[in-house]
Design an enzyme around this catalytic site. Sequence first.
Site, PDB file in Angstrom:
ATOM      1  N   THR A 159       4.809  -8.084   0.197  1.00  0.00           N
ATOM      2  CA  THR A 159       5.452  -7.030  -0.602  1.00  0.00           C
ATOM      3  C   THR A 159       4.382  -6.057  -1.076  1.00  0.00           C
ATOM      4  OG1 THR A 159       7.218  -8.478  -1.392  1.00  0.00           O
ATOM      5  CG2 THR A 159       6.665  -6.704  -2.839  1.00  0.00           C
ATOM      6  N   ARG A 187      19.788 -11.535   3.921  1.00  0.00           N
ATOM      7  CA  ARG A 187      19.101 -12.109   2.752  1.00  0.00           C
ATOM      8  C   ARG A 187      18.473 -10.998   1.900  1.00  0.00           C
ATOM      9  NH1 ARG A 187      13.664 -12.001   0.509  1.00  0.00           N
ATOM     10  NH2 ARG A 187      13.379 -13.916  -0.662  1.00  0.00           N
ATOM     11  N   VAL A 188      18.672 -11.062   0.597  1.00  0.00           N
ATOM     12  CA  VAL A 188      18.046 -10.123  -0.332  1.00  0.00           C
ATOM     13  C   VAL A 188      17.211 -10.931  -1.318  1.00  0.00           C
ATOM     14  CG1 VAL A 188      18.482  -8.451  -2.176  1.00  0.00           C
ATOM     15  CG2 VAL A 188      19.882  -8.414  -0.100  1.00  0.00           C
ATOM     16  N   GLY A 189      15.997 -10.471  -1.567  1.00  0.00           N
ATOM     17  CA  GLY A 189      15.109 -11.189  -2.480  1.00  0.00           C
ATOM     18  C   GLY A 189      15.109 -10.596  -3.879  1.00  0.00           C
ATOM     19  N   ASP A 190      14.049 -10.895  -4.609  1.00  0.00           N
ATOM     20  CA  ASP A 190      13.952 -10.468  -6.016  1.00  0.00           C
ATOM     21  C   ASP A 190      13.565  -8.994  -6.169  1.00  0.00           C
ATOM     22  OD1 ASP A 190      11.438 -11.175  -4.827  1.00  0.00           O
ATOM     23  OD2 ASP A 190      10.520 -11.060  -6.805  1.00  0.00           O
ATOM     24  N   THR A 209       5.701 -10.479  -6.780  1.00  0.00           N
ATOM     25  CA  THR A 209       5.593 -10.807  -5.356  1.00  0.00           C
ATOM     26  C   THR A 209       5.545 -12.323  -5.208  1.00  0.00           C
ATOM     27  OG1 THR A 209       4.198 -10.777  -3.401  1.00  0.00           O
ATOM     28  CG2 THR A 209       3.087 -10.391  -5.500  1.00  0.00           C
ATOM     29  N   GLY A 212      10.975 -14.927  -3.446  1.00  0.00           N
ATOM     30  CA  GLY A 212      11.937 -14.222  -4.288  1.00  0.00           C
ATOM     31  C   GLY A 212      13.039 -15.090  -4.863  1.00  0.00           C
TER      32      GLY A 212
HETATM   33  N1  ASP Z   1       9.354 -11.350  -3.268  1.00  0.00           N
HETATM   34  C1  ASP Z   1       9.617 -10.914  -1.927  1.00  0.00           C
HETATM   35  C2  ASP Z   1      10.917 -11.466  -1.464  1.00  0.00           C
HETATM   36  O1  ASP Z   1      11.208 -12.610  -1.748  1.00  0.00           O
HETATM   37  C3  ASP Z   1       8.542 -11.291  -0.971  1.00  0.00           C
HETATM   38  C4  ASP Z   1       7.127 -11.119  -1.480  1.00  0.00           C
HETATM   39  O2  ASP Z   1       6.902 -10.663  -2.560  1.00  0.00           O
HETATM   40  O3  ASP Z   1       6.185 -11.475  -0.782  1.00  0.00           O
HETATM   41  O4  ASP Z   1      11.619 -10.780  -0.774  1.00  0.00           O
END
Ligand code: ASP
Length: 290
Positions: A159, A187-190, A209, A212
């Site tokens: 990220t 899929r959606v992360g944080d 980061t 997520g």
């Molecule tokens: N936090 C991000 C996600 O889960 C990935 C990352 O920060 O490396 O999509």
Amino acid sequence: MSRVWSIALHGGAGPIRQADYSAAEAHMAETLKIACAALEVGARAVDVAEKAIMALEESGHHIAGRGASPNALGQWELDAAIMDGETRNAGAVAALRGFRSPIRAARMVMDHSRHVMLVGKGASLFLRGRGLRRVWNPRDYYRPSVKRTIEPGELAHGTVGAVVLDGEGRLAAATSTGGLLGKMPGRVGDTPILGAGTWADERVAVSCTGQGEYFMRAAVAADISARVRYGKLGLKEAAAAALEDVHFLGGDGGLIAVDVLGNITVPFISESMKRGIASSRGEFHVAVRR
Ligand code: ASP
């Protein structure tokens, strides 16, 4: 500008042990210098954060923007969010396909729609209508910056993020990501979830980061603000405590945060995190490992 300003950037908490990140570090230092020059002459936090993220996205050095990796079906679905702490305006896009700069897309949602988050066909229609630069052929544009075998069950990721306090005391946060390597379609992360991976208000700005799923379950970014506000903790203690929750749940990662006094903290519980900090007090530092 006489008042205090400060900035922190990250390039993800997923670096690989043996890899050489010197080009990424040099690019991050350059990006920081440009941001510092803008802050020095009075640029707004939210603009500085967006521009820095656009540069990191376009560099291809990180798993975001140009360097993003595809999902399990070989499609690029990217997430991003931007938040202006002064107004609490925010914009986000999730699982976005076909545009060069997810953070620019998020900024357009913030500035030109009545909504905070857009996804799917609606996002695409809106952004095309605003003339946002497209990716015509994903295979020509994207340069997956990480080539590695993912262990079954592993949540490998990357990220980019920026948090900024400008000389007028305004805070902003911006985060953009390719998400998890080989993630499920949809899929959606944080990252685009306000209060989980991205947050800015009148006290703090935070960009996270890591894995997520854990950052959402710990509401990390909003938790840091709450710990500062209600728990009267300092920024560093608040950020460490929020990350401790991620650790407790079994996740890993890190974050960058600044507060309205100009304090900066960049903690991580992963092995390493690409990061850079700078301030009007003369701090300037870029690093990847501990
Ligand atoms: N936090 C991000 C996600 O889960 C990935 C990352 O920060 O490396 O999509």
